[in-house]
Scaffold this active site. Structure first.
Site, PDB file in Angstrom:
ATOM      1  CB  SER A  70       7.326   0.670  -0.823  1.00  0.00           C
ATOM      2  OG  SER A  70       7.281   0.647   0.495  1.00  0.00           O
ATOM      3  CB  ALA A  82      -0.888   0.125   1.018  1.00  0.00           C
ATOM      4  CB  SER A  83       4.068   2.006   1.309  1.00  0.00           C
ATOM      5  OG  SER A  83       5.448   2.626   0.980  1.00  0.00           O
ATOM      6  CB  THR A  84       2.941   6.474  -2.292  1.00  0.00           C
ATOM      7  OG1 THR A  84       3.597   6.837  -1.809  1.00  0.00           O
ATOM      8  CG2 THR A  84       1.067   6.064  -2.654  1.00  0.00           C
TER       9      THR A  84
END
Length: 208
Positions: free
Chosen positions: A18, A14-16
């Site tokens: 990442s 869910a991490s942009t």
């Protein structure tokens, strides 16, 4: 032949940021002579321990607006497709993460991680449903249904829970995070090059 140093790449689907790191970390690690260890984990429990009920990019709207603009700039700079914001953010990444835990040591892990991120942030698709993840796996010439079934078995679920506890015990608070063999923590896509340099023994003046 000397042993290659290892760098742990802790990422959350869910991490942009990442997403940005995942698109370039394999090539950079190979060029630096560093062995990459993929460490998928869930940020929800980590955020909950900090008293957050959602992503800080949702809790602080000004920060969120800046993040999406910054993500678009960085994607363009890296030659990635234009960013498409998913309808729901942050997405439920449980199904995708379980498969990543299952395949963390497999040769297809890098291609899988990049494919999930591309579906999510380059095409704006949902990654929350197991069927969506199965389709991504099929697109990589893997057996999506079989891998989804294997990823929902108790050993994988237990492993993911233990990874979450490990993340908290090692001081991780966000993603992407990079951990060197001596325990040095680097946080954020813009610290990837520094993490690789530290992993191979390069230190800024005055640091050891």
């Amino acid at each position: 032949m000397p042993r290659r140093p290892t760098l742990e790449f802790w990422f959350e689907f869910a991490s942009t940021y990442s997403y940005l790191a995942a698109t370039r970390i394999e090539a950079l690690a190979e060029a630096a002579g560093v062995t990459l260890r993929w460490r998928p984990f869930l940020l929800g429990p980590v955020f909950a321990a900090q008293g957050w009920t959602s992503s800080p990019f949702n809790l602080y709207p000004a920060k969120g607006r800046h993040m999406w603009r910054d993500l678009a700039r960085e994607a363009a700079r890296l030659g990635l497709p234009p960013v498409v914001r998913p309808e729901s953010f942050p997405q439920n990444s449980l199904a995708a993460t379980r498969v990543a835990v299952l395949g963390a040591e497999e040769p297809w892990i890098g291609a899988y991680v990049r494919a999930v991120y591309a579906a999510e942030f380059a095409r704006g698709h949902s990654i929350a449903e197991p069927a969506a993840i199965s389709g991504i796996l099929n697109g990589l010439d893997l057996d999506g249904p079989a891998l989804i079934r294997a990823a929902t078995q108790e050993p994988v679920k237990s492993r993911l829970r233990s990874i979450g506890e490990e993340a908290k015990s090692r001081g991780l608070f966000g993603a992407p995070s990079f951990l060197t063999e001596d325990g040095e923590l680097f946080w954020g896509n813009d610290r990837l090059e520094q993490a690789l340099a530290w992993a191979v023994g390069e230190r800024p003046a005055g640091m050891r």
